[in-house]
Design a protein around this motif. Sequence first.
Motif, PDB file in Angstrom:
ATOM      1  N   TYR A  81       0.852  -1.201   0.000  1.00 38.43           N
ATOM      2  CA  TYR A  81       0.000   0.000   0.000  1.00 38.43           C
ATOM      3  C   TYR A  81       0.881   1.243   0.000  1.00 38.43           C
ATOM      4  O   TYR A  81       0.775   2.094   0.860  1.00 38.43           O
ATOM      5  CB  TYR A  81      -1.021   0.000   1.143  1.00 38.43           C
ATOM      6  N   PRO A  82       1.748   1.318  -1.034  1.00 42.37           N
ATOM      7  CA  PRO A  82       2.692   2.430  -1.091  1.00 42.37           C
ATOM      8  C   PRO A  82       2.010   3.729  -1.456  1.00 42.37           C
ATOM      9  O   PRO A  82       0.877   3.743  -1.938  1.00 42.37           O
ATOM     10  CB  PRO A  82       3.655   2.005  -2.190  1.00 42.37           C
ATOM     11  N   GLU A  83       2.733   4.825  -1.212  1.00 39.78           N
ATOM     12  CA  GLU A  83       2.254   6.144  -1.571  1.00 39.78           C
ATOM     13  C   GLU A  83       2.035   6.196  -3.090  1.00 39.78           C
ATOM     14  O   GLU A  83       1.054   6.738  -3.561  1.00 39.78           O
ATOM     15  CB  GLU A  83       3.334   7.146  -1.161  1.00 39.78           C
ATOM     16  N   ASP A  84       2.970   5.612  -3.824  1.00 41.32           N
ATOM     17  CA  ASP A  84       2.928   5.697  -5.279  1.00 41.32           C
ATOM     18  C   ASP A  84       3.131   4.294  -5.858  1.00 41.32           C
ATOM     19  O   ASP A  84       4.244   3.816  -5.978  1.00 41.32           O
ATOM     20  CB  ASP A  84       4.036   6.659  -5.733  1.00 41.32           C
TER      21      ASP A  84
END
Lengths: 183, 127
Positions: free
Chosen positions: B31-34
């Motif tokens: 669930y990364p930022e990007d």
Amino acid sequence: MLAKHYRSFKHDLDQRGIIFSFSGYLSEEILYSLGNALRQKMTLEDANVTTVKKVFSVFVEQAQNIIRYSADKLSGDKGKAIELSSGMVTIGTENDRFFIVCANVVLAADEPRLRERLELLRSMDRDAIKAYYKEQLREAPEEQSKGATIGLIEIARRASEPIEFDFDPIDDQKFFFCMKVSI
Amino acid sequence: MENLTIAATERSPAVDFDFAAGRLSLKGESYPEDASAVFGPIFAALETFLGAAGDREVTFDFELIYFNSSSAKALMNMFQMLDQAAGAGCRLQVNWFYAADDDTMKEFGEDFSEDLDHVGFHLVAVE
């Protein structure tokens, strides 16, 4: 007075069944830490794995929506680019269900589209939401969107009831947007 | 081609692509930022590998605990790439591991498998 004041504030949150409430500038690091604390808290209380997953998933999508789309942002460059988005995320329980509320400022120009998307999801039953999710998963991402097209559908898919939402006008240009999801 | 190994971070999965052995794996949470920054290098390596894979045998293990909606989109793209390569002759097997009590990950596995025409897809419950 100080302790009395904040005790009453805390008491009010407790009375509403709130487990966590965060208001202010939200970052990916805060999302990670709050998310972990939330999972640990639910696991300690023996919530079942699927419920923990659903609550965590809705929390992540809501927090990332605030980080990406809040119209109340601070940005600057202090050696590296920093951008902070303001909003609220609140998680609690009522009537034996978990609920997650998020709120942030949105531009008036973005309000009709967001409303339309949420109304559409509200009008769908479980099977329709699942079919819509699968259809959107195959689509190329929308211009300007950093993923929220599918994020709202993911939220609707995990919810036990239709998403509740509301817009409170702040001025000509802004609304305070609020969304509540029950699991 | 060179293997691709990327350590897991707090919000991105561990990547272990042993191209020589035809054994690929993606493990952990995503669930990364990007999501495009995380999946970009993975796609690039996969594309090169699959483009030259011919009819060889390849196994791809997915052991994901949680992923957000942007990562789901990236995974869907990945499955489309895999299915295309399998359609072109690559003997591709996917193992989708999920915790036996985790309905969400099981359902995601079922969802992805429905779109596959050529890849051998195995849902594997882990006790």
